[in-house]
Structures are given as C-alpha cells and as structure tokens.
Design a protein around this motif. Structure first.
Motif, short mmCIF file in Angstrom:
data_model
loop_
_atom_site.label_atom_id
_atom_site.label_comp_id
_atom_site.label_asym_id
_atom_site.label_seq_id
_atom_site.Cartn_x
_atom_site.Cartn_y
_atom_site.Cartn_z
N LYS A 140 2.57 6.68 -6.88
CA LYS A 140 1.92 7.60 -7.81
C LYS A 140 0.81 6.91 -8.58
O LYS A 140 -0.30 7.45 -8.72
CB LYS A 140 2.97 8.16 -8.78
CG LYS A 140 2.46 9.28 -9.66
CD LYS A 140 3.59 9.87 -10.50
CE LYS A 140 3.09 11.01 -11.36
NZ LYS A 140 4.20 11.61 -12.16
N ASP A 141 1.07 5.70 -9.07
CA ASP A 141 0.05 4.94 -9.80
C ASP A 141 -1.11 4.58 -8.89
O ASP A 141 -2.28 4.63 -9.31
CB ASP A 141 0.66 3.67 -10.39
CG ASP A 141 1.67 3.95 -11.50
OD1 ASP A 141 1.67 5.08 -12.03
OD2 ASP A 141 2.46 3.04 -11.82
N PHE A 142 -0.79 4.22 -7.65
CA PHE A 142 -1.83 3.85 -6.68
C PHE A 142 -2.79 5.02 -6.45
O PHE A 142 -4.01 4.84 -6.45
CB PHE A 142 -1.17 3.44 -5.37
CG PHE A 142 -2.13 3.05 -4.27
CD1 PHE A 142 -2.53 1.74 -4.11
CD2 PHE A 142 -2.64 4.00 -3.39
CE1 PHE A 142 -3.41 1.38 -3.11
CE2 PHE A 142 -3.51 3.66 -2.40
CZ PHE A 142 -3.90 2.34 -2.24
N SER A 176 0.83 -1.20 0.00
CA SER A 176 0.00 0.00 0.00
C SER A 176 0.87 1.25 0.00
O SER A 176 2.02 1.22 0.44
CB SER A 176 -0.92 0.01 1.24
OG SER A 176 -1.74 1.15 1.26
N GLN A 190 7.01 5.28 -8.05
CA GLN A 190 6.07 5.15 -9.17
C GLN A 190 4.85 4.34 -8.76
O GLN A 190 3.73 4.64 -9.18
CB GLN A 190 6.76 4.49 -10.36
CG GLN A 190 5.92 4.45 -11.62
CD GLN A 190 5.56 5.84 -12.13
OE1 GLN A 190 6.44 6.70 -12.23
NE2 GLN A 190 4.29 6.08 -12.41
N TYR A 191 5.07 3.32 -7.92
CA TYR A 191 3.93 2.52 -7.43
C TYR A 191 2.96 3.41 -6.65
O TYR A 191 1.74 3.31 -6.83
CB TYR A 191 4.42 1.39 -6.53
CG TYR A 191 3.32 0.47 -6.05
CD1 TYR A 191 3.05 -0.72 -6.69
CD2 TYR A 191 2.53 0.82 -4.94
CE1 TYR A 191 2.03 -1.56 -6.25
CE2 TYR A 191 1.51 0.00 -4.51
CZ TYR A 191 1.26 -1.19 -5.17
OH TYR A 191 0.24 -2.00 -4.74
N ARG A 206 -6.04 9.84 1.29
CA ARG A 206 -6.91 8.70 1.00
C ARG A 206 -8.23 8.81 1.77
O ARG A 206 -9.31 8.55 1.22
CB ARG A 206 -6.21 7.39 1.35
CG ARG A 206 -5.01 7.07 0.46
CD ARG A 206 -4.39 5.74 0.86
NE ARG A 206 -5.29 4.64 0.56
CZ ARG A 206 -5.12 3.40 1.01
NH1 ARG A 206 -4.10 3.11 1.82
NH2 ARG A 206 -5.97 2.45 0.69
N ASN A 224 -3.30 7.60 -8.46
CA ASN A 224 -4.03 7.86 -9.70
C ASN A 224 -5.20 6.89 -9.88
O ASN A 224 -6.31 7.29 -10.26
CB ASN A 224 -3.10 7.77 -10.91
CG ASN A 224 -2.15 8.94 -11.01
OD1 ASN A 224 -2.41 10.01 -10.46
ND2 ASN A 224 -1.03 8.76 -11.69
N GLU A 225 -4.95 5.62 -9.59
CA GLU A 225 -6.00 4.60 -9.72
C GLU A 225 -7.15 4.86 -8.77
O GLU A 225 -8.30 4.51 -9.06
CB GLU A 225 -5.41 3.22 -9.47
CG GLU A 225 -4.47 2.74 -10.57
CD GLU A 225 -3.71 1.49 -10.19
OE1 GLU A 225 -4.00 0.95 -9.09
OE2 GLU A 225 -2.85 1.06 -10.95
N ASN A 226 -6.84 5.47 -7.62
CA ASN A 226 -7.88 5.78 -6.63
C ASN A 226 -8.40 7.21 -6.76
O ASN A 226 -9.09 7.70 -5.87
CB ASN A 226 -7.33 5.54 -5.22
CG ASN A 226 -7.18 4.07 -4.90
OD1 ASN A 226 -8.13 3.43 -4.45
ND2 ASN A 226 -6.00 3.51 -5.14
N GLN A 227 -8.06 7.85 -7.87
CA GLN A 227 -8.55 9.19 -8.21
C GLN A 227 -8.23 10.21 -7.11
O GLN A 227 -9.06 11.06 -6.77
CB GLN A 227 -10.06 9.15 -8.50
CG GLN A 227 -10.40 8.24 -9.67
CD GLN A 227 -11.88 8.20 -9.97
OE1 GLN A 227 -12.71 8.22 -9.06
NE2 GLN A 227 -12.22 8.13 -11.25
#
Length: 305
Positions: free
Chosen positions: A68-70, A34, A65-66, A44, A72-75
């Motif tokens: 940042k992607d996390f 997480s 990067q993980y 969050r 983004n995926e959770n808006q």
C-alpha cells in the motif's frame, strides 16, 4: 476508469546470484523488494504511460502495508480491502542461466472481508474497464471470478481476463475485451504444440469464436500475434538484453488497455502493448518513460490475414 483486480497480491523479494546451487549456501549479490501481483504490475505500467487506474484486491499485515505504501509513493491510486491475514511473500531467484519463482499460498479471507470487497463493484460505470488478473486465494472458491464478472456485466462495464487455464476458458462466454495467453498456455489449453506461428493462428481464432473480443498470443522473443474479429497481426520480436521477464505479460495487457481505452483502436493498442511488454522485459524493474518510447519506435507490425 481502469480497475485492476489482484485477489492474491504479494510482496516480491528478488534475489540475484552469479550461480545458484540447490542444497548449498548461496550468497546473493543483489536484492530488491517490490509490490507484486499481476494487477498491481498492470497498474504500475498504466501509471507509467499516463493512464489512470485504481488497484483493487486484499491486503493485510506488514507485507500488505508495504504494498500500500509502495503504491502511494508511486502515486498509484488504490482501494484495497484490509484483511486480518498476512499478504503472501514470494521469493524470486535469478542466476545467469535461470529464473525461479517460489510463490506462497494466498491468505485466508473472512466472509465480512469478501462482502466488503464485493460492494466496490456496485459503483462501476458503463465506460469502466475491469482487469481480473492472477490466481485466487482458496478461501474465495473456484467460482469467484464468475461472480465478479456477473457484477461487472450488471453494471454494463467491460472486463479483461488475465488468467490462464480453465478460468480463462470459463470467462469466454461473457465476451472479455481482451485475453492474453502465451504460447505455452495456449498449447496447454488445447493440448497441442506449435512448431511455427502459422499453427497458432487457428487456435487464436478459435478463442475469438468462443467469445473473446481480442486475443494477444505472446511468444517471448519470437514476437506476438493479435487476433481481432477482422484481422490477424504479427509483431516481430525486438532484440535486446532480457533482464527481468516477470511482469512483461502484465505490462503487455496494461499497454493495450492504456491505448484502447482512449482510441478504441486494437491495432494502435497492440503497438503500445508490445512496447510496454518488451521494455519491461529489458529492464530490472519498470522501464523509464524514455526507454519505453525508444522501444515503441522499434515495434514492427504486419498483417497476417
């Protein structure tokens, strides 16, 4: 806008065990990765309750990067400063009896990276709230929070201090909107110990005298106290199964800000804070919106004085 600042974010690797024995091979039955860091956790929770926020800080390497992607995926909106070094990875070990956190040191930051980050604070507006949360990488220096607070004040914005120890005390003359020490942190600050809630009250009021606008003292399952310039309130602890205490305090801060940024009512904000912090503690990761609302209905607050 609410900005959360995580100067030392982490990729959190959770490992769950029936039993955990040091010096032996332990085989986990469940793992989870997480995005970690106090400010990130606050963003969050703010997103969960429908409050807009933007997460700031430093991210680098595959772990950064993980994260940042996390987000983004959770808006969840973010504007992290990219760095050459690797974002730290923390390991969280949980057994039936204990929770243990193995936290890594922060990255080494370049002067150009620091300056790029500082420029973001030149665009704050008067109605913005900035949350400073967690530890500072050594390469930033011990006075970095003071530098950031000065930039917030220059823009006439408001800030919250979600740190402990001396850094918390150093921020009080600048009048943070909210601080949230837990009982153990409060004992450490004033070098004392508390046997009951009544003994806590003079010290919570002392923090107001030192400059804080609002103070929440959390006491885990024993509830929490809210200190304002007018009143002191007590929220009873809510019974339930503790599943993951990591991030509960951050969620408490986020709940307070989500409500306060709209209503400017500290008592309503305290109610939302307790619901967010408790529902987080009773969930493996983030609570569902339905569960949070269920906990909200159980919040019981009374006036102490």
């Amino acid at each position: 806008m609410i900005y959360t600042v995580t100067l030392n974010p982490a990729l959190d690797y959770f490992m769950n065990y029936e039993e955990l024995a040091l010096g032996e091979v332990n085989r986990t039955g469940k793992t989870q990765i997480s995005a970690g860091g106090k400010g990130i956790m606050e963003s969050r929770m703010l997103s969960l309750v429908g409050a807009k926020s933007k997460a700031l800080g430093f991210l680098g390497g595959f772990s950064g990067q993980y994260i940042k992607d996390f987000l983004n995926e959770n808006q969840i909106d973010s504007d992290f400063t990219e760095i050459e070094d690797l974002t730290r990875i923390n390991v969280k070990l949980k057994s039936q009896e204990n929770e243990t956190s193995l936290d890594a040191a922060g990255p080494k930051l370049q002067e150009s990276e620091i300056n790029h980050f500082l420029e973001k604070f030149d665009h704050l507006k008067e109605d913005d709230i900035v949350v400073f949360a967690g530890t500072i990488p050594k390469s930033l220096g011990e006075d970095f929070y003071e530098r950031l607070i000065a930039k917030v004040q220059k823009q006439k914005a408001t800030f919250v201090m979600d740190v402990d120890g001396q850094k918390l005390l150093d921020s009080l003359p600048a009048h943070p909107l909210l601080i949230k020490p837990n009982r153990e942190e409060l004992e450490a600050i004033f070098e004392t110990s508390f046997k009951n809630n009544e003994q806590i009250i003079p010290y919570g009021q002392k923090l107001l005298e030192m400059g804080a606008q609002n103070v929440i003292v959390s006491m885990a399952g024993d509830g929490a106290l809210l200190f304002t310039n007018e009143k002191v309130y007590f929220a009873q602890g809510i019974k339930g199964e503790l599943k993951n205490s990591i991030g509960a305090g951050d969620s408490t801060v986020a709940g307070f800000l989500a409500e306060y940024s709209q209503s400017k009512d500290p008592l309503l904000a305290f109610r939302q804070a307790i619901a967010c912090g408790t529902s987080k503690a009773f969930s493996d990761d983030m609570p569902s919106r339905a569960f949070l609302e269920e906990i909200y209905k159980k919040v019981n607050i009374s006036e102490v004085k």
